[in-house]
Design an enzyme around this catalytic site. Structure first.
Site, PDB file in Angstrom:
ATOM      1  N   HIS A 116       0.935  -1.118   0.041  1.00  0.00           N
ATOM      2  CA  HIS A 116      -0.022   0.154   0.087  1.00  0.00           C
ATOM      3  C   HIS A 116       0.989   1.365  -0.008  1.00  0.00           C
ATOM      4  O   HIS A 116       2.059   1.383   0.565  1.00  0.00           O
ATOM      5  CB  HIS A 116      -0.890   0.097   1.097  1.00  0.00           C
ATOM      6  N   ASP A 118       0.532   5.216   1.642  1.00  0.00           N
ATOM      7  CA  ASP A 118      -0.137   5.552   2.706  1.00  0.00           C
ATOM      8  C   ASP A 118      -1.276   6.439   2.411  1.00  0.00           C
ATOM      9  O   ASP A 118      -1.207   7.465   1.724  1.00  0.00           O
ATOM     10  CB  ASP A 118       0.620   6.088   3.583  1.00  0.00           C
ATOM     11  N   HIS A 267       4.679   0.128  -0.063  1.00  0.00           N
ATOM     12  CA  HIS A 267       5.560  -0.634   0.939  1.00  0.00           C
ATOM     13  C   HIS A 267       4.687  -1.542   1.475  1.00  0.00           C
ATOM     14  O   HIS A 267       3.446  -1.731   1.358  1.00  0.00           O
ATOM     15  CB  HIS A 267       6.100   0.462   1.854  1.00  0.00           C
ATOM     16  N   ARG A 284       5.382   6.685  13.409  1.00  0.00           N
ATOM     17  CA  ARG A 284       5.342   7.441  11.970  1.00  0.00           C
ATOM     18  C   ARG A 284       4.732   8.796  12.387  1.00  0.00           C
ATOM     19  O   ARG A 284       4.063   9.193  12.924  1.00  0.00           O
ATOM     20  CB  ARG A 284       4.437   6.486  11.375  1.00  0.00           C
TER      21      ARG A 284
END
Length: 312
Positions: A116, A118, A267, A284
């Protein structure tokens, strides 16, 4: 598309490519300290070239990660659906195996174990993502990235001409959500849906490169095709996106920080830990993105949900 070796430079900052199409290690910088504008600009430029940069042995705290993130733009809130950010740091998303187990009712080490990019369900997906390892297992738990520009360039010319004019609908979970709709996360998605129509090919706003802007985690269907036609074409495109030739894989260790260009990569989070009794905790941050534009000049359109903005 090829990546040339990094030329010698006069400062301590060194950038060394680690795979054929994507990824580079960065050394000679301490992210606990403010960066010079020269170094910050070099990092931004090399991020666009190599798509993902790896900084090792960077034992920064939340505030220092946020401060470093700002060299790439405006830092967003942690996530459209997250309300468990560390106290005092609403920009930080904890990628926390314990949190996922509470949220999904079973052991998980990521909310999405599909390839995916983000948050492409929103009309302006993050431009850049930063992920810092705090507590990672001694074995397993690797993350991989793929170069979506290389994936586009790897298509034969007739397919490039076809996909240049197509649009796709993106939503959380893509074609097949991985969580129970009765779970806490499933309810949040249903109550506040984000759905966007994006171009299948995105023109990068900085480099001008074309990237294949589809991936299993969020892309649900190709607009204007029947369900079976859409699935067949998406399967073909997903196969190209996930071609191992375009990828790089990272073995995390405490103090590793990865930075990736979310406009040109997808990723893959790990799926090899569910049978192990280990902890995995990373932090993150994301940078506010622009609205994607296709080769025809048409922008993405939000079908449901607001843009994902940070505080100016």
């Amino acid at each position: 598309m090829t990546i040339a070796p990094e030329a010698s430079i006069a400062t301590d900052l060194q950038i060394r490519p680690v795979a054929g199409h994507i990824g580079a290690d960065v050394t000679g910088v301490d992210l606990r300290e403010p960066l010079s504008e020269v170094d910050a600009e070099k990092i931004r430029r090399k991020l666009h070239e190599y798509k993902v940069l790896f900084f090792h042995d960077q034992f920064v705290d939340h505030a220092q990660q946020i401060e470093f993130s700002r060299i790439f733009g405006t830092v967003t809130p942690s996530h459209p659906y997250d309300d468990e950010a560390p106290e005092g740091f609403p920009e930080i998303l904890a990628v926390d195996s314990a949190k996922y187990e509470r949220r999904f009712g079973r052991k998980k080490y990521t909310y999405d174990s599909q390839w995916h990019t983000d948050v492409t369900a929103v009309v302006n997906p993050p431009a850049v993502t930063l992920l810092r390892a705090h507590d990672v297992p001694e074995r397993g738990g690797d993350t991989s990235w793929t170069n979506l520009v290389a994936a586009y360039e790897g298509l034969p010319e007739p397919l490039r001409q076809l996909v240049d004019g197509l649009r796709a609908e993106h939503r959380f979970g893509g074609r097949r959500p991985q969580w129970d709709t009765a779970s806490e996360y499933g309810r949040r998605v249903q109550e506040n849906p984000f759905v966007t129509e994006h171009p299948v090919v995105r023109v990068h706003p900085v480099t001008g490169e074309k990237a294949l802007f589809v991936q299993p985690g969020f892309t649900a269907r190709i607009v204007g095709l029947s369900p079976s036609q859409s699935d067949r074409l998406l399967d073909l495109l997903f196969e190209e996106v996930t071609n191992s030739a375009y990828t790089v894989r990272l073995r995390w260790r405490p103090g590793t920080l990865a930075v990736w260009d979310n406009r040109a990569t997808a990723h893959l989070a790990p799926a090899d830990l569910d049978h192990l009794d280990v902890t995995r905790l990373l932090y993150r941050t994301t940078i506010e993105g622009d609205v994607p534009v296709g080769p025809d000049g048409r922008e993405s359109v939000a079908l449901s949900g607001a843009a994902f903005r940070g505080e100016k």
